[in-house]
Design a protein around this motif. Structure first.
Motif, mmCIF file in Angstrom:
data_model
loop_
_atom_site.group_PDB
_atom_site.id
_atom_site.type_symbol
_atom_site.label_atom_id
_atom_site.label_comp_id
_atom_site.label_asym_id
_atom_site.label_seq_id
_atom_site.Cartn_x
_atom_site.Cartn_y
_atom_site.Cartn_z
ATOM 1 N N ARG A 85 0.833 -1.205 0.000
ATOM 2 C CA ARG A 85 0.000 0.000 0.000
ATOM 3 C C ARG A 85 0.867 1.253 0.000
ATOM 4 O O ARG A 85 0.522 2.262 -0.621
ATOM 5 C CB ARG A 85 -0.932 -0.011 1.211
ATOM 6 C CG ARG A 85 -1.891 1.171 1.264
ATOM 7 C CD ARG A 85 -2.862 1.047 2.424
ATOM 8 N NE ARG A 85 -3.735 -0.114 2.270
ATOM 9 C CZ ARG A 85 -4.676 -0.442 3.142
ATOM 10 N NH1 ARG A 85 -4.858 0.291 4.238
ATOM 11 N NH2 ARG A 85 -5.444 -1.497 2.935
ATOM 12 N N PHE A 86 1.995 1.195 0.695
ATOM 13 C CA PHE A 86 2.915 2.337 0.725
ATOM 14 C C PHE A 86 3.361 2.707 -0.684
ATOM 15 O O PHE A 86 3.318 3.877 -1.085
ATOM 16 C CB PHE A 86 4.132 2.011 1.590
ATOM 17 C CG PHE A 86 5.284 2.961 1.404
ATOM 18 C CD1 PHE A 86 5.317 4.175 2.072
ATOM 19 C CD2 PHE A 86 6.341 2.650 0.544
ATOM 20 C CE1 PHE A 86 6.372 5.063 1.892
ATOM 21 C CE2 PHE A 86 7.393 3.530 0.362
ATOM 22 C CZ PHE A 86 7.406 4.738 1.042
ATOM 23 N N TRP A 87 3.797 1.709 -1.459
ATOM 24 C CA TRP A 87 4.286 1.993 -2.809
ATOM 25 C C TRP A 87 3.160 2.500 -3.700
ATOM 26 O O TRP A 87 3.371 3.388 -4.538
ATOM 27 C CB TRP A 87 4.936 0.743 -3.412
ATOM 28 C CG TRP A 87 6.180 0.331 -2.704
ATOM 29 C CD1 TRP A 87 6.363 -0.790 -1.952
ATOM 30 C CD2 TRP A 87 7.412 1.049 -2.645
ATOM 31 N NE1 TRP A 87 7.633 -0.818 -1.432
ATOM 32 C CE2 TRP A 87 8.304 0.298 -1.840
ATOM 33 C CE3 TRP A 87 7.863 2.252 -3.196
ATOM 34 C CZ2 TRP A 87 9.604 0.705 -1.578
ATOM 35 C CZ3 TRP A 87 9.165 2.662 -2.927
ATOM 36 C CH2 TRP A 87 10.015 1.904 -2.133
ATOM 37 N N ALA A 88 1.965 1.955 -3.524
ATOM 38 C CA ALA A 88 0.822 2.417 -4.314
ATOM 39 C C ALA A 88 0.495 3.867 -3.987
ATOM 40 O O ALA A 88 0.214 4.676 -4.882
ATOM 41 C CB ALA A 88 -0.391 1.524 -4.052
ATOM 42 N N THR A 89 0.567 4.205 -2.708
ATOM 43 C CA THR A 89 0.291 5.582 -2.295
ATOM 44 C C THR A 89 1.370 6.523 -2.823
ATOM 45 O O THR A 89 1.069 7.618 -3.315
ATOM 46 C CB THR A 89 0.236 5.683 -0.756
ATOM 47 O OG1 THR A 89 -0.788 4.807 -0.261
ATOM 48 C CG2 THR A 89 -0.072 7.106 -0.315
ATOM 49 N N LEU A 90 2.613 6.097 -2.744
ATOM 50 C CA LEU A 90 3.729 6.924 -3.201
ATOM 51 C C LEU A 90 3.604 7.267 -4.681
ATOM 52 O O LEU A 90 3.983 8.364 -5.106
ATOM 53 C CB LEU A 90 5.051 6.197 -2.927
ATOM 54 C CG LEU A 90 6.343 7.010 -3.090
ATOM 55 C CD1 LEU A 90 6.428 8.105 -2.031
ATOM 56 C CD2 LEU A 90 7.557 6.089 -2.997
ATOM 57 N N ASP A 91 3.065 6.327 -5.454
ATOM 58 C CA ASP A 91 2.924 6.538 -6.903
ATOM 59 C C ASP A 91 1.613 7.224 -7.276
ATOM 60 O O ASP A 91 1.382 7.510 -8.460
ATOM 61 C CB ASP A 91 2.995 5.193 -7.643
ATOM 62 C CG ASP A 91 4.383 4.577 -7.567
ATOM 63 O OD1 ASP A 91 5.355 5.341 -7.363
ATOM 64 O OD2 ASP A 91 4.498 3.345 -7.697
ATOM 65 N N SER A 92 0.757 7.481 -6.300
ATOM 66 C CA SER A 92 -0.589 7.979 -6.606
ATOM 67 C C SER A 92 -0.671 9.488 -6.790
ATOM 68 O O SER A 92 -1.670 9.996 -7.301
ATOM 69 C CB SER A 92 -1.555 7.564 -5.484
ATOM 70 O OG SER A 92 -1.247 8.251 -4.270
ATOM 71 N N ASP A 93 0.366 10.217 -6.386
ATOM 72 C CA ASP A 93 0.291 11.679 -6.420
ATOM 73 C C ASP A 93 1.690 12.240 -6.663
ATOM 74 O O ASP A 93 2.650 11.844 -5.993
ATOM 75 C CB ASP A 93 -0.259 12.204 -5.085
ATOM 76 C CG ASP A 93 -0.661 13.671 -5.156
ATOM 77 O OD1 ASP A 93 -0.031 14.429 -5.908
ATOM 78 O OD2 ASP A 93 -1.602 14.062 -4.432
ATOM 79 N N ASP A 94 1.802 13.171 -7.603
ATOM 80 C CA ASP A 94 3.105 13.778 -7.903
ATOM 81 C C ASP A 94 3.665 14.555 -6.715
ATOM 82 O O ASP A 94 4.873 14.801 -6.649
ATOM 83 C CB ASP A 94 2.983 14.719 -9.105
ATOM 84 C CG ASP A 94 2.747 13.968 -10.409
ATOM 85 O OD1 ASP A 94 3.053 12.760 -10.452
ATOM 86 O OD2 ASP A 94 2.254 14.584 -11.373
ATOM 87 N N LEU A 95 2.802 14.927 -5.770
ATOM 88 C CA LEU A 95 3.271 15.671 -4.605
ATOM 89 C C LEU A 95 4.277 14.857 -3.806
ATOM 90 O O LEU A 95 5.220 15.412 -3.229
ATOM 91 C CB LEU A 95 2.084 16.062 -3.713
ATOM 92 C CG LEU A 95 2.422 16.817 -2.413
ATOM 93 C CD1 LEU A 95 3.192 18.095 -2.720
ATOM 94 C CD2 LEU A 95 1.161 17.132 -1.624
ATOM 95 N N TYR A 96 4.094 13.532 -3.788
ATOM 96 C CA TYR A 96 5.035 12.684 -3.045
ATOM 97 C C TYR A 96 6.435 12.780 -3.643
ATOM 98 O O TYR A 96 7.434 12.793 -2.909
ATOM 99 C CB TYR A 96 4.560 11.233 -3.040
ATOM 100 C CG TYR A 96 3.348 10.999 -2.173
ATOM 101 C CD1 TYR A 96 3.427 11.117 -0.791
ATOM 102 C CD2 TYR A 96 2.122 10.663 -2.726
ATOM 103 C CE1 TYR A 96 2.326 10.895 0.018
ATOM 104 C CE2 TYR A 96 1.009 10.437 -1.930
ATOM 105 C CZ TYR A 96 1.114 10.563 -0.565
ATOM 106 O OH TYR A 96 0.008 10.356 0.233
ATOM 107 N N ALA A 97 6.514 12.829 -4.954
ATOM 108 C CA ALA A 97 7.818 12.966 -5.608
ATOM 109 C C ALA A 97 8.463 14.297 -5.235
ATOM 110 O O ALA A 97 9.673 14.376 -5.007
ATOM 111 C CB ALA A 97 7.668 12.842 -7.121
#
Length: 234
Positions: A125-137
């Motif tokens: 779930r962490f990796w899915a969340t990380l890839d779900s929004d450009d803000l995380y990048a």
């Protein structure tokens, strides 16, 4: 991994943390530079970073949103630990309150979600969340090798709990697929793949240990029990 007192900490930072300089507003610049060095060299000094946040509390005019988020992202890489929560409690509440004109509250909320997932071992779930929004990048861009640090920490925790893991499951936990996952398993973790199973070498953490339960019961203890039972019967 010692994030409280890392060996990389220079003497001048130790003097700030352990002396009266920890209350000197002029120490903010040195601690910010030190945080930047942590971000670029893949280690964390949680003690120093909390000192910086405390100085922000005392000197709100010096607060920098980017520095706060970098402290929180560095704390993320120390899971499972209380480092993220400790840092979060040093951030003034008004900076975390929802505000359509401020970006920091949303950033903190996003990072808190990632921390909850890592602390709960919800790695896929962490990796899915990380890839779900450009803000995380954007939030993690200053931390060199952020994803590699997370994967290395996950691998360490897996090695503490397992002797073998199904490859598809491990791929989800690592956020990698195919050859990228195989390369990580072989070169970074040093594990072997046999068919669809990843073999984790034996270590003191994942090795089954014989548990012995021993109870020391003497005659005096029995006599007291028998005496109490006799008195109640009478």
């Amino acid at each position: 991994m010692d994030s409280e007192d890392p060996q990389e900490r220079p003497d001048d930072i130790s003097n700030i943390i352990n002396g009266l300089e920890r209350y000197n507003p002029e120490a903010v610049g040195s601690l910010e530079d030190y945080l930047r060095h942590q971000c670029e060299n893949r280690y964390t000094d949680s003690n120093a970073n909390r000192t910086l946040l405390k100085l922000y509390q005392l000197n709100p005019d010096r607060i920098k949103d980017e520095v706060i988020t970098n402290v929180l992202v560095k704390a993320l890489t120390c899971f499972p630990s209380p480092q993220f929560a400790l840092a979060l409690h040093l951030i003034p509440p008004h900076l975390m309150a929802p505000n359509p004109r401020a970006e920091l509250p949303e950033a903190i909320s996003k990072l808190r979600e990632l921390n909850n997932q890592l602390q709960g071992a919800q790695y896929a779930r962490f990796w899915a969340t990380l890839d779900s929004d450009d803000l995380y990048a954007d939030l993690t861009t200053d931390i060199d090798g952020f994803e590699e640090l997370i994967r290395a920490r996950i691998a360490t925790l897996v090695s503490h709990a397992y002797r073998e893991v199904e490859l598809p499951v491990l791929e989800q936990w690592l956020g990698l697929e195919g050859q990228a996952a195989l390369k990580f398993v072989a070169e970074t973790a040093g594990w072997k793949v046999e068919g669809a199973t990843v073999k984790v070498p034996r270590n003191p953490e994942n090795e089954a240990k014989k548990s012995e339960v021993r109870e020391d019961v003497n005659v005096d203890m029995f006599s007291r029990v028998i005496k109490r039972a006799w008195e109640e019967a009478v």
